[in-house]
Motif scaffolding. Structure first.
Motif: not given
Length: 326
Positions: A124-132
């Protein structure tokens, strides 16, 4: 070079050319449709395709970027529930979605169209994602739970595997945006809970992908952090204070305040162009984009002219600058 701005209320994405001498923006074409309440735009590493996350329509919309003009043409629509943020791996093969679920997609190298590799539910409510930038680690921030989850992706299939030992509890902070410096050594996190740190810094364990606390700075609420292409500076969009803070990144990844600049009403994100000369803030509440000149020595920002006015009701939520296209 080009800049793309997502209009959250207008449901579109606008493309602008960037004057390489002054940083001034000029509309490339009329805005194109981007679903209902689009939140974020990303571009593949080669600058050939763009993708927009639209949370209310649970869509990830793909576009082809015209190699001569930077104009966008829609090429496909994929489904991902509550799509809020996107990240693409360094090879441009896989795309990941943060929202009410984690979406995993393969990018067609010829067309940019997405095909699903599956979903991971229970979020729920995942706000961001980044790949190394140099490994197969993927980081998801969860604003509802105040945590950062770390996954690894299979380099052949793109499928994610959770690394439970790397789950990070932020001690009450509610994360909004996570950014990783170009070297892959450091990560920076903004959060939106009053009375908690403005920005949190981490070192990245290059073997396990774990985040190791590396200090905090200030108190306050911020929506976005972007790192300069050189990795020397970081910029924080402070939505609730109508300002942009500039930080110098030390050799060990620690932050030192370099200055605070006024923004428009409600800066929701900030982007730095690939040359490192200019920064752009998307002002959500007054439908505008602010332009700044970056001091190459200190990282401090100087406002350049009045903000670019967008059509009333655009409410720009995300901006992204890209470099010369092949």
């Amino acid at each position: 070079t080009a800049l793309y701005a997502v209009g959250s209320n207008s449901g579109n994405i606008a493309a602008f050319s960037i004057d390489t001498l002054t940083g001034a923006l000029a509309a490339i074409d009329a805005p194109v449709a981007a679903g209902t309440r689009p939140q974020q735009v990303v571009v593949d590493p080669a600058g050939r395709f763009a993708y927009v996350a639209s949370d209310a329509s649970s869509q990830v919309i793909s576009y082809r970027i015209d190699s001569a003009t930077g104009a966008l043409a829609q090429t496909g629509v994929a489904t991902s529930i509550g799509a809020n943020a996107l990240a693409i791996d360094p090879t441009g093969t896989f795309l990941y979605v943060a929202g009410s679920e984690i979406g995993m997609f393969r990018i067609d190298p010829a067309t940019g169209v997405l095909s699903s590799s599956g979903t991971l539910t229970g979020h729920v409510s995942l706000s961001d994602v980044k790949v190394h930038p140099g490994s197969n680690f993927v980081y998801f921030s969860n604003q509802a739970l105040g945590t950062i989850s770390v996954y690894s992706f299979d380099r052949t299939t793109g499928v994610l595997t959770n690394i439970p030992a790397n789950l990070l509890d932020l001690g009450g902070s509610l994360p909004s945006c996570i950014e990783i410096d170009p070297s892959g050594q450091f990560a920076f996190l903004t959060q939106v809970r009053l009375g908690f740190p403005l920005i949190l810094a981490f070192r990245i364990d290059m073997v396990t992908g774990a985040l190791v606390a590396n200090g905090t700075l200030g108190t306050g609420r911020a929506e976005w952090v972007s790192v300069h292409p050189t990795g020397r500076f970081a910029y924080v969009a402070q939505y609730f204070d109508d300002s942009i803070s500039a930080f110098e990144i030390g050799a060990g990844g620690t932050l030192t305040l370099a200055g605070v600049s006024a923004a428009g009403d409600g800066p929701a994100s900030i982007a730095v162009d690939v040359t490192g000369q200019f920064a752009y803030a998307a002002n959500y509440n007054d439908d505008s984009i602010s332009l700044y000149i970056i001091d190459g020595t200190t990282g401090a920002l100087t406002t350049s002219g009045p903000a670019l006015a967008l059509p009333v009701g655009t409410t720009p939520g995300s901006v992204l600058a890209i470099g010369p296209r092949p």
